[in-house]
Design a protein around this motif. Structure first.
Motif, PDB file in Angstrom:
ATOM      1  N   UNK A 277       0.840  -1.216   0.000  1.00 44.08           N
ATOM      2  CA  UNK A 277       0.000   0.000   0.000  1.00 44.08           C
ATOM      3  C   UNK A 277       0.868   1.255   0.000  1.00 44.08           C
ATOM      4  N   UNK A 278       1.896   1.259   0.865  1.00 40.80           N
ATOM      5  CA  UNK A 278       2.734   2.462   0.979  1.00 40.80           C
ATOM      6  C   UNK A 278       3.511   2.703  -0.317  1.00 40.80           C
ATOM      7  N   UNK A 280       2.700   1.875  -3.314  1.00 36.22           N
ATOM      8  CA  UNK A 280       1.858   2.220  -4.470  1.00 36.22           C
ATOM      9  C   UNK A 280       1.026   3.484  -4.249  1.00 36.22           C
ATOM     10  N   UNK A 281       1.138   4.055  -3.035  1.00 36.52           N
ATOM     11  CA  UNK A 281       0.243   5.173  -2.683  1.00 36.52           C
ATOM     12  C   UNK A 281       0.354   6.332  -3.662  1.00 36.52           C
ATOM     13  N   UNK A 282       1.578   6.599  -4.166  1.00 37.10           N
ATOM     14  CA  UNK A 282       1.764   7.762  -5.020  1.00 37.10           C
ATOM     15  C   UNK A 282       1.409   7.518  -6.489  1.00 37.10           C
ATOM     16  N   UNK A 283       1.101   6.277  -6.845  1.00 34.39           N
ATOM     17  CA  UNK A 283       0.878   5.973  -8.267  1.00 34.39           C
ATOM     18  C   UNK A 283      -0.564   6.257  -8.675  1.00 34.39           C
ATOM     19  N   UNK A 284      -0.723   6.984  -9.791  1.00 33.12           N
ATOM     20  CA  UNK A 284      -2.101   7.178 -10.266  1.00 33.12           C
ATOM     21  C   UNK A 284      -2.416   6.239 -11.434  1.00 33.12           C
ATOM     22  N   UNK A 285      -1.536   5.233 -11.658  1.00 32.85           N
ATOM     23  CA  UNK A 285      -1.755   4.278 -12.750  1.00 32.85           C
ATOM     24  C   UNK A 285      -2.245   2.921 -12.241  1.00 32.85           C
ATOM     25  N   UNK A 286      -2.373   2.810 -10.935  1.00 31.16           N
ATOM     26  CA  UNK A 286      -2.951   1.580 -10.393  1.00 31.16           C
ATOM     27  C   UNK A 286      -3.753   1.937  -9.157  1.00 31.16           C
ATOM     28  N   UNK A 287      -4.706   1.072  -8.806  1.00 30.52           N
ATOM     29  CA  UNK A 287      -5.566   1.335  -7.643  1.00 30.52           C
ATOM     30  C   UNK A 287      -5.379   0.202  -6.632  1.00 30.52           C
ATOM     31  N   UNK A 288      -5.090   0.590  -5.386  1.00 25.28           N
ATOM     32  CA  UNK A 288      -4.892  -0.410  -4.327  1.00 25.28           C
ATOM     33  C   UNK A 288      -6.232  -0.715  -3.655  1.00 25.28           C
ATOM     34  N   UNK A 300      -5.963 -12.914   1.749  1.00 19.49           N
ATOM     35  CA  UNK A 300      -5.865 -14.138   0.940  1.00 19.49           C
ATOM     36  C   UNK A 300      -5.259 -13.792  -0.413  1.00 19.49           C
ATOM     37  N   UNK A 301      -5.595 -12.597  -0.888  1.00 20.78           N
ATOM     38  CA  UNK A 301      -4.986 -12.056  -2.112  1.00 20.78           C
ATOM     39  C   UNK A 301      -4.714 -10.575  -1.900  1.00 20.78           C
ATOM     40  N   UNK A 302      -3.639 -10.084  -2.527  1.00 19.05           N
ATOM     41  CA  UNK A 302      -3.444  -8.635  -2.621  1.00 19.05           C
ATOM     42  C   UNK A 302      -3.742  -8.272  -4.076  1.00 19.05           C
ATOM     43  N   UNK A 303      -4.874  -7.604  -4.275  1.00 17.07           N
ATOM     44  CA  UNK A 303      -5.400  -7.405  -5.633  1.00 17.07           C
ATOM     45  C   UNK A 303      -5.494  -5.932  -5.972  1.00 17.07           C
ATOM     46  N   UNK A 304      -4.822  -5.552  -7.050  1.00 18.32           N
ATOM     47  CA  UNK A 304      -4.863  -4.158  -7.498  1.00 18.32           C
ATOM     48  C   UNK A 304      -5.665  -4.076  -8.796  1.00 18.32           C
ATOM     49  N   UNK A 305      -5.953  -2.837  -9.203  1.00 19.13           N
ATOM     50  CA  UNK A 305      -6.616  -2.627 -10.502  1.00 19.13           C
ATOM     51  C   UNK A 305      -5.637  -1.881 -11.403  1.00 19.13           C
ATOM     52  N   UNK A 306      -5.495  -2.377 -12.623  1.00 18.40           N
ATOM     53  CA  UNK A 306      -4.627  -1.703 -13.600  1.00 18.40           C
ATOM     54  C   UNK A 306      -5.416  -1.516 -14.899  1.00 18.40           C
ATOM     55  N   UNK A 307      -4.889  -0.650 -15.770  1.00 22.89           N
ATOM     56  CA  UNK A 307      -5.617  -0.374 -17.014  1.00 22.89           C
ATOM     57  C   UNK A 307      -5.311  -1.392 -18.108  1.00 22.89           C
TER      58      UNK A 307
END
Ligand SMILES: Cc1ncc(COP(=O)(O)O)c(C=O)c1O
Length: 381
Positions: A277-278, A280-288, A300-307
């Motif tokens: 989380x820390x 990726x906090x500054x990235x506006x190209x993925x969502x935590x 159980x999973x660490x799942x992000x959203x990407x374009x």
């Protein structure tokens, strides 16, 4: 979820061997004792595990069974949910959640999820209940939220809806057992809960296994009967149609050892999630992912959203880092489930195109995780 393929990669997606090394001799002794004991199915370790699980989760009864899918099915059958009954399930989950509803003879009704937690959207649930009541063909019976990727669903909102609407609340906590909401463990929330001990789950065994949880004595008695061919007070008296859904003694022995370190492992999983989380906090190209107030996830999973997920996965693969997609098609859009009732599920559809899970386990050390983080930032940056 299956970490099998990913285990071949340079950085493991889930490192179960690191856990095995930590558990060491006591684990091996427990397995040996289970084999030497000779009661290989529902042996004494199963009862011991059930008591330990119930105490650990803060619930009166735990009933072990053959797998997580059966755990949900047994509860539905014990409640006599069947033809003509509607069970509200998220569209964005593993197939087992809806599968068991059909196997029980009832009808799954798909509900959308929230874009930031991936869990049931209470507004969509209210719309789905109104749809069923408006059509008047099915009887609304059960709400089955899923604690997806380890985070308890928003029971602050969902429990009062279930109560107000006269619906049973069954928590599919196959991925979330051990998570917390307001100090209460997933497993102790709702009228009943079901979990899975599939090896890749936060609390997994070395084969298949599952368990049901409830404070209801009558439900517990029905579950004990259903897992043993519907037996009555005697082994060869059958009072209902049941299943062969028993837990192996070896698996119980393994789980007893793993439960001893589970609190610590959940803490470690949270440290890993915090580092992601820390970073990726500054990235506006993925969502935590967002964790709701008062909740602790088992991650159980660490799942992000990407374009651009295809490129993202290829970039990470080239860097020796495995990724996985849970889930590429919402259930409401699947061949086997598309004809069941559903409210619109635009969030589930969008998530299925954008989500991607990164390596996550309690033994992911900071330098290895830095390699993953650098590859993620370089692909999305
Ligand atoms: C949300 C959910 N429900 C149910 C199950 C079924 O558990 P099992 O594989 O032990 O049958 C799983 C397991 O993958 C799951 O992720």
């Amino acid at each position: 979820m299956d970490g099998g393929e990913e285990l071949k990669e340079h950085i493991p997606f889930i490192d179960l061997q690191a856990q095995r090394r930590r558990l060491g001799t006591p684990l091996e002794a427990a397995i040996k004792a289970a084999v030497e004991g000779g009661q290989w199915i529902l042996g004494p370790q199963v009862g011991e595990l059930e008591r330990a699980l119930a105490v650990w989760a803060g619930v009166k009864h735990a009933v072990a069974c053959a797998n997580g899918t059966d755990a949900i099915l047994l509860i539905l059958r014990a409640w006599e949910v069947g033809p003509g009954d509607a069970v509200f399930v998220p569209a964005f989950t593993f197939a087992a959640t809806a599968e068991v509803v059909v196997l029980a003879g009832a009808t799954p009704v798909f509900v959308d999820v929230l874009p930031d937690t991936f869990n049931v959207d209470p507004t969509s649930l209210i719309a789905a209940i109104a749809l069923v009541r408006g059509e008047g063909k099915l009887k609304a019976k059960v709400v089955m939220p899923v604690d997806l990727f380890g985070q308890p669903a928003d029971y602050h909102t969902l429990s009062p809806i279930a109560e107000r609407e006269g619906l049973k609340l069954l928590c599919d906590t196959a991925q979330g057992f051990g998570g917390l909401l307001d100090g209460k463990r997933a497993g102790a929330i709702g009228d009943a809960a079901a979990t899975s001990f599939f090896p890749a789950k936060p609390l997994g065994c070395y084969g298949d296994g599952g368990a049901c949880f409830t404070n209801d004595h009558n439900l517990k008695e029905a579950l004990l009967s259903l897992r043993m061919h519907g037996q009555g007070s005697d082994r060869y008296e059958h009072v209902r149609i049941g299943y062969n859904s028993r837990l192996d003694t070896i698996q119980a022995a393994i789980l007893i050892e793993k439960l001893k370190i589970f609190d610590d492992e959940i803490r470690e999983r949270n440290s890993v999630a915090k580092r992601y989380n820390e970073a990726f906090a500054g990235s506006n190209r993925l969502v935590t992912p967002r964790v709701i107030d008062g909740a602790t996830s088992t991650w159980a999973q660490y799942t992000i959203k990407v374009d651009n997920r295809t490129k993202f996965q290829a970039d990470l693969k080239a860097a020796g880092i495995p990724t996985a997609v849970y889930y590429p098609i919402p259930l409401s859009g699947q061949k086997a489930y598309g004809h069941y009732p559903s409210v619109p599920t635009p969030v589930s559809e969008e998530l299925s195109k954008r989500v991607v899970s990164l390596p996550m386990h309690p033994y992911l050390d900071a330098p290895t995780q830095k390699r993953i983080i650098d590859a993620v930032l370089s692909s999305t940056g």
